[in-house]
Motif scaffolding. Structure first.
Motif, PDB file in Angstrom:
ATOM      1  N   ASP B  40       0.533  -1.065  -0.100  1.00 22.50           N
ATOM      2  CA  ASP B  40      -0.120   0.204   0.134  1.00 22.50           C
ATOM      3  C   ASP B  40       0.885   1.792   0.678  1.00 22.50           C
ATOM      4  N   HIS B  41       2.097   1.214   0.178  1.00 21.64           N
ATOM      5  CA  HIS B  41       3.394   2.126  -0.152  1.00 21.64           C
ATOM      6  C   HIS B  41       2.700   3.036   1.220  1.00 21.64           C
ATOM      7  N   LYS B  42       3.293   2.506   2.294  1.00 24.52           N
ATOM      8  CA  LYS B  42       2.716   3.005   3.364  1.00 24.52           C
ATOM      9  C   LYS B  42       3.233   2.453   4.801  1.00 24.52           C
ATOM     10  N   THR B  43       3.276   3.658   5.948  1.00 25.21           N
ATOM     11  CA  THR B  43       4.131   3.030   6.719  1.00 25.21           C
ATOM     12  C   THR B  43       3.577   2.601   8.651  1.00 25.21           C
ATOM     13  N   SER B  44       2.697   1.475   9.028  1.00 25.34           N
ATOM     14  CA  SER B  44       2.000   1.290   9.441  1.00 25.34           C
ATOM     15  C   SER B  44       2.871   1.652  10.946  1.00 25.34           C
ATOM     16  N   VAL B  45       1.784   2.268  11.841  1.00 27.09           N
ATOM     17  CA  VAL B  45       1.982   3.189  12.736  1.00 27.09           C
ATOM     18  C   VAL B  45       0.689   3.202  14.249  1.00 27.09           C
ATOM     19  N   PHE B  46       1.095   3.025  15.058  1.00 21.75           N
ATOM     20  CA  PHE B  46      -0.110   3.795  16.045  1.00 21.75           C
ATOM     21  C   PHE B  46       0.228   4.860  16.806  1.00 21.75           C
ATOM     22  N   ARG B  47      -0.757   5.172  17.324  1.00 15.61           N
ATOM     23  CA  ARG B  47      -1.358   6.571  17.903  1.00 15.61           C
ATOM     24  C   ARG B  47      -0.958   6.002  19.295  1.00 15.61           C
ATOM     25  N   VAL B  48      -0.081   6.717  20.039  1.00 13.60           N
ATOM     26  CA  VAL B  48       0.088   5.819  21.523  1.00 13.60           C
ATOM     27  C   VAL B  48       0.133   7.036  22.901  1.00 13.60           C
ATOM     28  N   GLN B  49      -0.931   7.996  21.877  1.00  8.22           N
ATOM     29  CA  GLN B  49      -0.827   8.943  22.903  1.00  8.22           C
ATOM     30  C   GLN B  49      -1.240   8.050  24.094  1.00  8.22           C
ATOM     31  N   VAL B  86       8.314  16.705   6.845  1.00  5.85           N
ATOM     32  CA  VAL B  86       9.439  16.265   5.926  1.00  5.85           C
ATOM     33  C   VAL B  86       8.555  15.953   5.095  1.00  5.85           C
ATOM     34  N   GLY B  87       7.265  16.351   5.296  1.00  4.24           N
ATOM     35  CA  GLY B  87       6.695  16.233   3.915  1.00  4.24           C
ATOM     36  C   GLY B  87       5.388  15.136   3.656  1.00  4.24           C
ATOM     37  N   LEU B  88       5.498  14.653   4.338  1.00  6.79           N
ATOM     38  CA  LEU B  88       4.765  13.088   5.096  1.00  6.79           C
ATOM     39  C   LEU B  88       3.397  13.721   5.411  1.00  6.79           C
ATOM     40  N   GLN B  89       2.136  12.404   5.614  1.00  9.21           N
ATOM     41  CA  GLN B  89       0.607  12.682   6.547  1.00  9.21           C
ATOM     42  C   GLN B  89       1.133  11.558   7.404  1.00  9.21           C
ATOM     43  N   VAL B  90       0.252  11.659   7.895  1.00 11.49           N
ATOM     44  CA  VAL B  90      -0.562  10.712   8.975  1.00 11.49           C
ATOM     45  C   VAL B  90      -1.913  10.570   9.352  1.00 11.49           C
ATOM     46  N   GLU B  91      -2.612   8.798   8.837  1.00  9.26           N
ATOM     47  CA  GLU B  91      -3.751   9.257   8.215  1.00  9.26           C
ATOM     48  C   GLU B  91      -4.263   7.747   9.068  1.00  9.26           C
ATOM     49  N   PRO B  92      -4.682   8.298   9.857  1.00  8.55           N
ATOM     50  CA  PRO B  92      -5.268   6.867  10.898  1.00  8.55           C
ATOM     51  C   PRO B  92      -6.710   6.084  10.042  1.00  8.55           C
ATOM     52  N   GLN B  93      -6.564   4.591  10.372  1.00  9.96           N
ATOM     53  CA  GLN B  93      -6.559   3.986   9.399  1.00  9.96           C
ATOM     54  C   GLN B  93      -7.066   2.745  10.406  1.00  9.96           C
ATOM     55  N   GLU B  94      -8.130   2.818  11.012  1.00 12.45           N
ATOM     56  CA  GLU B  94      -8.699   1.886  11.918  1.00 12.45           C
ATOM     57  C   GLU B  94     -10.172   0.396  11.719  1.00 12.45           C
ATOM     58  N   PRO B  95      -9.968  -0.486  12.387  1.00 12.48           N
ATOM     59  CA  PRO B  95      -8.832  -1.130  12.942  1.00 12.48           C
ATOM     60  C   PRO B  95      -7.393  -2.014  12.403  1.00 12.48           C
ATOM     61  N   PRO B  96      -6.566  -2.443  13.262  1.00 11.15           N
ATOM     62  CA  PRO B  96      -7.193  -2.176  14.778  1.00 11.15           C
ATOM     63  C   PRO B  96      -7.236  -0.711  15.399  1.00 11.15           C
ATOM     64  N   GLN B  97      -7.307  -0.654  16.490  1.00 10.93           N
ATOM     65  CA  GLN B  97      -8.066   0.689  17.272  1.00 10.93           C
ATOM     66  C   GLN B  97      -6.932   1.607  16.950  1.00 10.93           C
ATOM     67  N   ARG B  98      -6.257   2.701  17.584  1.00 14.92           N
ATOM     68  CA  ARG B  98      -4.728   3.006  17.716  1.00 14.92           C
ATOM     69  C   ARG B  98      -4.614   3.055  16.045  1.00 14.92           C
ATOM     70  N   HIS B  99      -4.795   2.758  15.013  1.00 17.87           N
ATOM     71  CA  HIS B  99      -3.830   2.308  14.056  1.00 17.87           C
ATOM     72  C   HIS B  99      -3.710   2.850  13.315  1.00 17.87           C
ATOM     73  N   ALA B 100      -2.504   4.000  12.369  1.00 17.78           N
ATOM     74  CA  ALA B 100      -2.506   4.357  11.488  1.00 17.78           C
ATOM     75  C   ALA B 100      -1.724   4.281  10.834  1.00 17.78           C
ATOM     76  N   ASN B 101      -1.362   5.447   9.356  1.00 15.16           N
ATOM     77  CA  ASN B 101      -0.624   4.840   8.672  1.00 15.16           C
ATOM     78  C   ASN B 101       0.216   6.100   8.108  1.00 15.16           C
ATOM     79  N   ILE B 102       1.556   5.799   8.147  1.00 17.20           N
ATOM     80  CA  ILE B 102       2.447   7.385   7.449  1.00 17.20           C
ATOM     81  C   ILE B 102       2.668   7.122   6.020  1.00 17.20           C
ATOM     82  N   GLY B 103       1.556   8.410   4.935  1.00 15.35           N
ATOM     83  CA  GLY B 103       0.851   7.931   3.981  1.00 15.35           C
ATOM     84  C   GLY B 103       1.924   9.794   3.421  1.00 15.35           C
ATOM     85  N   GLY B 104       1.650   9.126   1.880  1.00 16.35           N
ATOM     86  CA  GLY B 104       1.720  11.091   1.402  1.00 16.35           C
ATOM     87  C   GLY B 104       3.566  10.810   0.211  1.00 16.35           C
TER      88      GLY B 104
END
Lengths: 130, 133
Positions: B40-49, B86-104
């Motif tokens: 998907d050309h995205k990097t998976s991250v989780f929002r841990v706030q 750095v010109g990238l974006q954070v795109e929330p994408q649940e499920p799973p809960q708190r999951h997001a992608n670095i896109g752009g």
């Protein structure tokens, strides 16, 4: 930072390990593509040029990338990093961050190291230890 | 409750599944650890706030497959502002809960490798404390 000095034997072993770890699709359980034999062949050729570049070059990280390419990464610290990714058709994608200087591009690897790559190694060596 | 749009001061966590993705000796996250996935050309991250350290590791253990079969040992922390910087974006994408992608990410590999190097330069390496006997 303790760096391992490059040796042909060390480079060859690291490359072989990277290749063998990624022989099948989904080798990392996260959908990554396998490394094809032609990619390995180009990486072996690339490796042969490294000793000619510097007497005290560090052994790069040599890893399979998620897209099936083989990545050589010299990481001397934040903003002192140079990466070369080798594709199955011998295309080299490279990127470097040398303090405020940035380089990147794509060049074909046909028997000799392209001048863009040589220039980037020179930039890297200037910034290492600075 | 997380806001639909990540705030600049929000912390994201990229779980590192391979020991070659980081260097404990100098606290470095390796640039290739942040490369986007081919699918998907995205990097998976989780929002841990708002999570405790223990909860952050538990979140990773629950959702990230570690090829070695052992529990996760490291993660890269990035502020949303650093990703945007750095010109990238954070795109929330649940499920799973708190999951997001670095896109752009740019389309050309040399360009996105450079972005990954810039991200790695500002990432903070977090190591999991060794289990006590």
């Amino acid at each position: 930072m303790a760096l391992i000095t490059f040796t042909p034997e060390g480079g060859k072993a690291a490359l072989e390990a990277a290749y063998l770890a990624a022989l099948d699709d989904n080798w990392d359980g996260a959908g990554s593509k396998r490394v094809e034999h032609s990619t390995y062949g180009y990486a072996q050729k690339f490796l042969q040029f490294l000793p000619t570049l510097s007497n005290n070059m560090a052994l790069p990280d040599i890893v399979a990338d998620t897209d099936g390419e083989i990545l050589f990464e010299w990481d001397y610290g934040p903003r002192k990093v140079f990466s070369i990714s080798i594709g199955r058709d011998g295309m080299l994608s490279y990127a470097g961050l040398f303090d405020r200087n940035k380089v990147h591009g794509r060049v074909s690897f046909v028997g000799a190291l392209p001048s863009d790559i040589l220039n980037s190694f020179e930039l890297l060596s200037k910034h290492v230890g600075s | 409750m997380l806001a639909p749009d990540p705030a600049p001061d929000e912390v994201t966590s990229r779980y590192l599944r391979h020991s070659n993705q980081y260097a404990p000796s100098n606290g470095r996250v390796k640039p290739h650890a942040l490369h986007p996935a081919p699918a998907d050309h995205k990097t998976s991250v989780f929002r841990v706030q708002g999570l405790t350290e223990s909860e952050i590791w538990s979140l990773g253990d629950e959702h990230i497959l570690n090829p070695s079969g052992s529990e996760l040992r490291a993660r890269a922390e990035l502020l949303v502002a650093q990703i945007l910087g750095v010109g990238l974006q954070v795109e929330p994408q649940e499920p799973p809960q708190r999951h997001a992608n670095i896109g752009g990410w740019p389309a050309e590999k040399d360009e996105w490798m450079l972005k990954a190097q810039e991200l790695a330069a500002v990432a903070t390496l977090r190591l999991r404390a060794a289990p006590t006997a």
